[in-house]
Design a protein around this motif. Structure first.
Motif, PDB file in Angstrom:
ATOM      1  N   TRP A 104     -38.544 -16.683 -90.276  1.00 34.12           N
ATOM      2  CA  TRP A 104     -39.948 -16.826 -89.889  1.00 34.12           C
ATOM      3  C   TRP A 104     -40.787 -16.822 -91.148  1.00 34.12           C
TER       4      TRP A 104
ATOM      5  N   LEU B  54     -39.235 -14.443 -84.161  1.00 34.75           N
ATOM      6  CA  LEU B  54     -38.934 -15.669 -83.433  1.00 34.75           C
ATOM      7  C   LEU B  54     -37.700 -15.526 -82.551  1.00 34.75           C
TER       8      LEU B  54
ATOM      9  N   TYR C  56     -33.759 -18.256 -81.349  1.00 36.92           N
ATOM     10  CA  TYR C  56     -33.898 -19.704 -81.174  1.00 36.92           C
ATOM     11  C   TYR C  56     -35.338 -20.137 -81.455  1.00 36.92           C
ATOM     12  N   LYS C  57     -35.449 -21.237 -82.161  1.00 34.34           N
ATOM     13  CA  LYS C  57     -36.759 -21.834 -82.428  1.00 34.34           C
ATOM     14  C   LYS C  57     -36.670 -23.305 -82.035  1.00 34.34           C
TER      15      LYS C  57
ATOM     16  N   ASN D 264     -38.625 -26.727 -82.436  1.00 33.19           N
ATOM     17  CA  ASN D 264     -39.705 -27.476 -83.086  1.00 33.19           C
ATOM     18  C   ASN D 264     -40.137 -28.620 -82.182  1.00 33.19           C
TER      19      ASN D 264
ATOM     20  N   TYR E 265     -44.821 -24.299 -82.228  1.00 29.93           N
ATOM     21  CA  TYR E 265     -43.454 -24.495 -81.762  1.00 29.93           C
ATOM     22  C   TYR E 265     -43.148 -23.473 -80.673  1.00 29.93           C
TER      23      TYR E 265
ATOM     24  N   HIS F 237     -40.435 -20.594 -79.156  1.00 34.58           N
ATOM     25  CA  HIS F 237     -39.417 -19.721 -79.734  1.00 34.58           C
ATOM     26  C   HIS F 237     -39.042 -18.582 -78.799  1.00 34.58           C
ATOM     27  N   ASP F 238     -37.900 -18.010 -79.092  1.00 38.58           N
ATOM     28  CA  ASP F 238     -37.391 -16.815 -78.452  1.00 38.58           C
ATOM     29  C   ASP F 238     -38.260 -15.637 -78.929  1.00 38.58           C
TER      30      ASP F 238
ATOM     31  N   CYS G  28     -48.116 -19.775 -81.375  1.00 40.54           N
ATOM     32  CA  CYS G  28     -46.859 -20.345 -80.913  1.00 40.54           C
ATOM     33  C   CYS G  28     -46.554 -19.836 -79.508  1.00 40.54           C
TER      34      CYS G  28
ATOM     35  N   ARG H 223     -43.865 -18.220 -76.818  1.00 37.36           N
ATOM     36  CA  ARG H 223     -42.604 -17.543 -76.525  1.00 37.36           C
ATOM     37  C   ARG H 223     -41.998 -18.129 -75.258  1.00 37.36           C
TER      38      ARG H 223
ATOM     39  N   SER I 205     -35.086 -18.532 -73.294  1.00 37.46           N
ATOM     40  CA  SER I 205     -34.834 -19.357 -74.483  1.00 37.46           C
ATOM     41  C   SER I 205     -33.365 -19.715 -74.651  1.00 37.46           C
TER      42      SER I 205
END
Length: 197
Positions: free
Chosen positions: A7, A75, A78-79, A81, A89, A91-92, A110, A112, A116
């Motif tokens: 991150w 994050l 998992y992220k 994009n 983006y 993310h987890d 961002c 969540r 995820s």
């Protein structure tokens, strides 16, 4: 899609949220797996103890922070994009209990994702990869970016609602954190005033 993402902490979060904690205790960065890097264009690591105390002030901090992958990473594991100009983006999260809160506007922009892991598996399978590949990527501690099959794009639509009706027919309201409703109300007032003249 990124497994075990780093991150790169935005400057606004560094200054507003993290540096005040670092000024109280430099060990905050170590305890939360942050690295101090020379700049946004450099990967040179700086020892936090070598930084003069006066540079830990929000308006003087010349470095960037990066949180290492792992269970403490904001994050999560998992992220996702998505193409956009605001660096937003999906993310987890390392704090899934946040999904139990009624008011969940806790992010700095961002999004969540509650399920995820399921989304990550579905995207990989949709892109032609197997569940065993997903399991291999998930077990690894290595940061790995997987580009999804370009011929199988997945549209992502993000909507903003401060009111809706649930399956039981009940109206739900949430605080309008971005004040979009107020903007709409102002626009409607202007249109109404214009039409009445």
């Amino acid at each position: 899609m990124v497994f075990n993402p780093y991150w790169n902490v935005p400057n606004s979060i560094t200054k507003r949220d993290i540096l005040p904690k670092v000024r109280r205790s430099r060990s905050y960065l170590r305890r939360h797996n942050y690295e101090v890097l020379r700049s946004w264009g450099s990967s040179e690591k700086i020892n936090i103890n070598s930084i003069p105390y006066n540079l830990l002030a929000s308006n003087k901090f010349p470095y960037r922070l990066r949180q290492k992958p792992g269970k403490k990473n904001a994050l999560g594991l998992y992220k996702f994009n998505i193409p956009n100009t605001q660096s937003i983006y999906l993310h987890d999260t390392s704090y899934p209990v946040l999904f139990n809160k009624h008011e969940r506007a806790l992010s700095s922009g961002c999004v969540r994702v509650l399920e995820s892991k399921s989304l990550a598996l579905a995207l990989l399978q949709y892109s032609g990869r197997s569940e065993s590949q997903f399991n291999m990527f998930s077990r690894s501690k290595k940061t790995r970016t997987i580009r999804l099959n370009k011929s199988k794009k997945v549209p992502v639509e993000i909507i903003y609602q401060s009111a809706w009706i649930n399956d039981d027919g009940e109206v739900n309201y949430r605080f309008d954190i971005y004040e979009y409703d107020r903007e709409q109300q102002n626009k409607m007032s202007l249109i109404s005033a214009y039409n009445n003249n």
